[in-house]
Design a protein around this motif. Structure first.
Motif, PDB file in Angstrom:
ATOM      1  N   VAL A   1      12.564   1.537  -3.846  1.00 52.05           N
ATOM      2  CA  VAL A   1      13.307   1.679  -2.589  1.00 52.05           C
ATOM      3  C   VAL A   1      12.519   1.060  -1.436  1.00 52.05           C
ATOM      4  O   VAL A   1      13.064   0.326  -0.600  1.00 52.05           O
ATOM      5  CB  VAL A   1      13.602   3.165  -2.308  1.00 52.05           C
ATOM      6  CG1 VAL A   1      14.409   3.312  -1.012  1.00 52.05           C
ATOM      7  CG2 VAL A   1      14.341   3.801  -3.473  1.00 52.05           C
ATOM      8  N   ILE A   2      11.218   1.362  -1.370  1.00 48.59           N
ATOM      9  CA  ILE A   2      10.369   0.835  -0.295  1.00 48.59           C
ATOM     10  C   ILE A   2      10.365  -0.691  -0.309  1.00 48.59           C
ATOM     11  O   ILE A   2      10.559  -1.342   0.725  1.00 48.59           O
ATOM     12  CB  ILE A   2       8.931   1.375  -0.429  1.00 48.59           C
ATOM     13  CG1 ILE A   2       8.912   2.883  -0.155  1.00 48.59           C
ATOM     14  CG2 ILE A   2       7.978   0.652   0.523  1.00 48.59           C
ATOM     15  CD1 ILE A   2       7.555   3.524  -0.364  1.00 48.59           C
TER      16      ILE A   2
ATOM     17  N   ALA B   1      11.913  -3.290   2.463  1.00 45.69           N
ATOM     18  CA  ALA B   1      11.021  -4.303   3.040  1.00 45.69           C
ATOM     19  C   ALA B   1      11.573  -5.713   2.818  1.00 45.69           C
ATOM     20  O   ALA B   1      11.473  -6.575   3.696  1.00 45.69           O
ATOM     21  CB  ALA B   1       9.628  -4.184   2.427  1.00 45.69           C
ATOM     22  N   LEU B   2      12.189  -5.955   1.646  1.00 45.31           N
ATOM     23  CA  LEU B   2      12.793  -7.256   1.372  1.00 45.31           C
ATOM     24  C   LEU B   2      13.972  -7.501   2.313  1.00 45.31           C
ATOM     25  O   LEU B   2      14.112  -8.601   2.879  1.00 45.31           O
ATOM     26  CB  LEU B   2      13.271  -7.311  -0.088  1.00 45.31           C
ATOM     27  CG  LEU B   2      14.015  -8.590  -0.500  1.00 45.31           C
ATOM     28  CD1 LEU B   2      13.084  -9.799  -0.450  1.00 45.31           C
ATOM     29  CD2 LEU B   2      14.622  -8.433  -1.905  1.00 45.31           C
ATOM     30  N   ALA B   3      14.809  -6.474   2.523  1.00 44.20           N
ATOM     31  CA  ALA B   3      15.968  -6.610   3.413  1.00 44.20           C
ATOM     32  C   ALA B   3      15.536  -6.894   4.850  1.00 44.20           C
ATOM     33  O   ALA B   3      16.230  -7.606   5.583  1.00 44.20           O
ATOM     34  CB  ALA B   3      16.816  -5.340   3.357  1.00 44.20           C
ATOM     35  N   GLN B   4      14.371  -6.361   5.244  1.00 44.37           N
ATOM     36  CA  GLN B   4      13.874  -6.577   6.607  1.00 44.37           C
ATOM     37  C   GLN B   4      12.887  -7.736   6.684  1.00 44.37           C
ATOM     38  O   GLN B   4      12.222  -7.919   7.703  1.00 44.37           O
ATOM     39  CB  GLN B   4      13.218  -5.290   7.115  1.00 44.37           C
ATOM     40  CG  GLN B   4      14.210  -4.138   7.230  1.00 44.37           C
ATOM     41  CD  GLN B   4      13.580  -2.856   7.745  1.00 44.37           C
ATOM     42  OE1 GLN B   4      12.361  -2.775   7.897  1.00 44.37           O
ATOM     43  NE2 GLN B   4      14.389  -1.853   8.019  1.00 44.37           N
ATOM     44  N   GLN B   5      12.792  -8.492   5.551  1.00 43.50           N
ATOM     45  CA  GLN B   5      11.998  -9.722   5.488  1.00 43.50           C
ATOM     46  C   GLN B   5      10.496  -9.490   5.681  1.00 43.50           C
ATOM     47  O   GLN B   5       9.779 -10.383   6.122  1.00 43.50           O
ATOM     48  CB  GLN B   5      12.511 -10.733   6.531  1.00 43.50           C
ATOM     49  CG  GLN B   5      13.972 -11.108   6.336  1.00 43.50           C
ATOM     50  CD  GLN B   5      14.485 -12.041   7.415  1.00 43.50           C
ATOM     51  OE1 GLN B   5      13.786 -12.347   8.378  1.00 43.50           O
ATOM     52  NE2 GLN B   5      15.710 -12.503   7.267  1.00 43.50           N
TER      53      GLN B   5
ATOM     54  N   GLY C   1       0.813  -1.214   0.000  1.00 41.88           N
ATOM     55  CA  GLY C   1       0.000   0.000   0.000  1.00 41.88           C
ATOM     56  C   GLY C   1       0.845   1.261   0.000  1.00 41.88           C
ATOM     57  O   GLY C   1       0.576   2.200  -0.766  1.00 41.88           O
ATOM     58  N   MET C   2       1.890   1.298   0.830  1.00 39.14           N
ATOM     59  CA  MET C   2       2.749   2.484   0.897  1.00 39.14           C
ATOM     60  C   MET C   2       3.535   2.668  -0.398  1.00 39.14           C
ATOM     61  O   MET C   2       3.706   3.799  -0.876  1.00 39.14           O
ATOM     62  CB  MET C   2       3.688   2.377   2.097  1.00 39.14           C
ATOM     63  CG  MET C   2       2.986   2.502   3.437  1.00 39.14           C
ATOM     64  SD  MET C   2       4.118   2.553   4.854  1.00 39.14           S
ATOM     65  CE  MET C   2       4.847   0.908   4.774  1.00 39.14           C
TER      66      MET C   2
END
Length: 593
Positions: A340-341, A345-349, A120-121
Motif C-alpha cells: 500500500v505504501i 508513493a508511486l501514485a504521488q510520483q 524505509g517506512m
C-alpha cells in the motif's frame, strides 16, 4: 459469463489450496508457505490460471481484518492497557529505528531522500497476516514473545495516518499542506463513535438478534458489524484492521464473544488462505528470473537486518533468548502494508515504476522466507531447549487428562486406583520424561490443538479433565470442547477467581486449585489457636458456601470495580454475621489460648 468465470476461479483457488497446503503441512513446512506456493503456481507468472492477483489481494485483505477482530475478542480493555509499555515502547522503537536504518541504507544506494524515506517506512512494516497466523497456528500468541510481536504489529497499524501524511508531504507535487489536523480529528471521532456504540446500543441489538434463535442471522450480523467498522475506519484514513481490532476489544467482555468467534473463525480462515494465495500470485517470476541475485539478495539482506534490529530491541526490553528469537522471526518479513505504501508513493510520483516493481518483488520474497525461519526456530527449540515434536497418541480412553503436573497427577492416581484408564497429555517434555520414568504412559503435546484432541479420541470420550497451568490455554481448550463436543463432560481447574469467572461463562464449575487446600490450612489454623475440631469444620463449611455464592455474584459485576469493592466489603461483614449467628453459647465464650 462473468458468473461462470467467477466459479471457475473459485474452483482453481480451492483445488490449489486443497492439494498443496496439506502436502506442506505433512512435510512440516506450515500452511502459510503452502498457500504462498499455491499462489505462485496458479498465478500469472507460472501456469497463468489466474491473471488478476491485485483484485483478489484487495478482497482477501479482509481476512486480515477478521483476524484482528478475533484477536481483539481475546483481549479485554485491561489487558490492552497492560500492553501499553510494549505497544508504545517496543513497537514505537521498532518502527522508528527500522525506518531510520533502511532509509539511510537506501540513500547510500543512490536513492534520493524522498524515495529512500518511502523505502524505509515500507520496510519497517511486518506482515500481520503471516505473523499472527503463525503464532496462532503454533499456540505462541500468549507467550511473552508472541505478545511483544502482537503489540508491535498493532503499533504499526497505528502508524498508518502519520505515514500517509509524510508520503503526501514529501511528494514532488506536494499538494498537501503538511499536517492535516482535520484528518486526525476525523480519525479520533470515528474511534469515539465506535467506543460509544459498543457501550450503548450494540449489545441490545445483539441480544435481540440472538433471541431470534436463527443462527445464520447472527452470523450475518457479525459480518455486517466487522464490515461496517472496517469501512468507517477506511473512510477516515485509518487501517481497517486497527478499527476492527478496537471493536473486538470493546466486545471482549460481552456475553456473545464466544459465539462471535465461532461464527467468524471459518470465514477468517478461508479469506486468510486466499490472501496468502494472492500474495504468492503477485510474485513476479519473470522479474525474479531476470534479476534473481538482486531480488533474492535484497530480500535476504532486508530480513537479516530486520532480525538484527528486532533482536537488539528485544534484548533491550530484557526478553529471554527464546522469546527474542520468536519476536525476530515473527516480524522479520516486510509486510503487506508495504504494498500500500509503495502504491501510494508511486501514485504521488515519489518512486518510479521500476523501483515499485522491484520493491514489490522483494516484499513478496521476504514473506516466503518467514515460514522457513519458523522451521529453523522450531529446530532450535528441539536442539537447545529440549523441545520435541508431539507424540503419536496410540490409545483412546473414556477419560482424557490434559496436563499431568502436580494437579493432574492426583486426579490420575485416583482414577487409576479405581481401575479407570486415562489418556495423559502434557506440553512439558521434561514432565513427560519424568512421568515415563515412573511408568506412566504420558504423551507430549498441546491439548489446545484440535488435531491432537481428535487423535486422543475426544469425540468418543466421556470426560475431559483440564489441569494445564496456562489460564489462556485452559479457557481455549474448554471453549473448543464445549462448542464441538458438547456431550463430553469437562472437569477444569482454575488458578484464580478471575480465571474461574471466564470458565463459569461456559457453564462449567471450575475447581480453584488452591481454594480447598487453603480452607484446610485455615481449619488447622483455627484448631491451632484453641478451636475445637467440630467448630472449626462448621466454620469452614459456612465460609466455603458463602465464598461460592459471592464468587457467582462477583462474576456478574466483575467489570465494575467499584461494585466489586462494595460487594467484597459487604461480604466480609456478612460472613462475620453468619459466624456469630451460628455459634453456640459455649463457642461465643471462646477466646484463643
Amino acid at each position: 459469463m462473468e458468473q461462470s468465470s467467477f466459479l471457475i476461479q473459485t474452483v482453481i483457488y480451492l483445488t490449489a489450496a486443497i492439494i498443496i497446503v496439506p502436502i506442506f503441512k505433512k512435510l512440516g513446512l506450515g500452511s502459510v508457505l503452502g498457500y504462498l506456493i499455491a499462489g505462485i503456481i496458479i498465478g500469472p507468472y507460472a501456469l497463468e490460471l489466474i491473471h488478476d492477483p491485485e483484485h483478489v489481494l484487495h478482497f482477501a485483505e479482509f481476512g486480515v481484518v477478521l483476524m484482528l477482530f478475533l484477536v481483539g475478542l481475546e483481549l479485554e480493555t485491561k489487558k490492552v492497557w497492560e500492553l501499553r509499555k510494549t505497544l508504545f515502547g517496543l513497537g514505537g522503537l521498532q518502527v522508528g529505528v527500522t525506518a531510520l536504518i533502511f532509509t539511510t541504507i537506501a540513500h547510500l544506494l543512490d536513492f534520493n531522500w524522498s524515495t529512500a524515506l518511502v523505502i524505509g517506512m515500507g520496510t519497517a512494516m511486518s506482515s500481520t497476516a503471516i505473523g499472527l497466523t503463525a503464532l496462532a497456528e503454533k499456540n505462541l500468541l500468549s507467550s511473552p514473545g508472541g505478545q511483544a510481536s502482537f503489540a508491535t504489529l498493532l503499533f504499526q497499524d497505528l502508524s498508518v495516518i502519520p505515514i500517509f501524511m509524510l508520503i503526501a508531504y514529501i511528494a514532488p507535487s506536494q499538494q498537501s499542506a503538511g499536517f492535516d489536523l482535520l484528518a486526525v480529528a476525523k480519525a479520533l471521532a470515528a474511534i469515539a463513535i465506535i467506543i460509544l456504540a459498543s457501550r450503548t446500543f450494540l449489545r441490545p441489538i445483539m441480544r435481540t438478534i440472538a433471541q431470534t434463535g436463527v443462527r445464520e442471522i447472527f452470523v450475518a450480523f457479525s459480518l455486517l458489524l466487522v464490515i461496517s467498522v472496517s469501512m468507517a475506519m477506511q473512510a477516515v484514513g485509518l487501517s481497517m484492521a486497527l478499527g476492527t481490532f478496537l471493536a473486538g476489544v470493546l466486545l471482549a467482555d460481552s456475553e456473545y464473544r464466544y459465539e462471535l468467534r465461532l461464527d467468524i473463525e471459518p470465514v477468517k480462515g478461508l479469506l486468510l488462505g486466499l490472501f496468502f494465495i494472492a500474495v504468492g500470485m503477485s510474485v513476479n517470476l519473470s522479474l525474479l528470473a531476470n534479476s534473481p541475485a538482486t531480488i533474492l539478495g535484497f530480500a535476504v539482506l532486508a530480513v537479516s537486518i530486520k532480525i538484527l534490529i528486532l533482536f537488539s530491541l528485544s534484548k533491550l526490553f530484557k526478553y529471554s533468548m527464546r522469546d527474542t528469537l520468536l519476536y525476530g522471526v515473527t516480524l522479520s518479513q516486510i509486510g503487506e502494508f508495504a504494498f500500500v505504501i509503495f502504491g501510494v508513493a508511486l501514485a504521488q510520483q515519489s518512486i518510479t515504476s521500476e523501483t515499485y516493481n522491484m520493491l514489490n518483488a522483494i516484499v513478496a520474497v521476504s514473506m516466503l522466507i518467514t515460514p522457513l525461519l519458523f522451521l529453523l526456530y522450531e529446530r532450535y527449540l528441539q536442539l537447545d531447549c529440549g523441545e520435541q515434536p508431539g507424540d503419536k497418541i496410540t490409545e483412546t480412553n473414556e477419560v482424557i487428562i490434559a496436563g499431568f503436573g502436580r494437579f493432574g497427577q492426583i486426579v490420575g492416581r485416583v482414577l487409576h486406583a479405581k481401575g479407570i484408564n486415562a489418556t495423559l497429555i502434557d506440553n512439558d517434555p521434561n514432565q513427560v520424561d519424568l512421568m515415563r520414568a515412573f511408568d506412566w504412559r504420558c504423551y507430549y503435546g498441546d491439548a489446545s490443538r484440535l488435531d491432537l484432541l481428535e487423535e486422543a479420541g475426544i469425540a468418543k470420550a466421556t470426560l475431559l479433565v483440564i489441569c494445564v497451568n496456562d489460564p489462556v490455554a485452559t479457557l481455549n481448550i474448554a471453549t473448543l470442547v464445549k462448542s464441538r463436543w458438547p456431550h463430553v463432560k469437562v472437569v477444569v481447574r482454575a488458578r484464580s477467581r478471575t480465571d474461574a469467572f471466564d470458565l463459569r461463562e461456559l457453564d462449567l464449575q471450575p475447581i480453584r486449585e488452591t481454594f480447598h487446600s487453603a480452607l484446610e490450612a485455615a481449619k488447622q489454623a483455627l484448631m491451632a489457636i484453641g478451636e475445637s475440631s467440630s467448630a472449626a469444620t462448621k466454620f469452614i463449611h459456612s465460609f466455603e458456601k458463602h465464598d461460592v455464592e459471592q464468587l457467582e455474584a462477583t462474576r456478574k459485576i466483575r467489570h465494575d470495580m467499584k461494585a466489586v469493592y462494595g460487594l467484597s466489603q459487604q461480604g466480609r461483614q456478612d460472613i462475620r454475621t453468619v459466624f456469630e449467628l451460628e455459634q453456640t453459647p459455649a463457642e461465643k465464650t471462646f477466646k484463643p489460648s
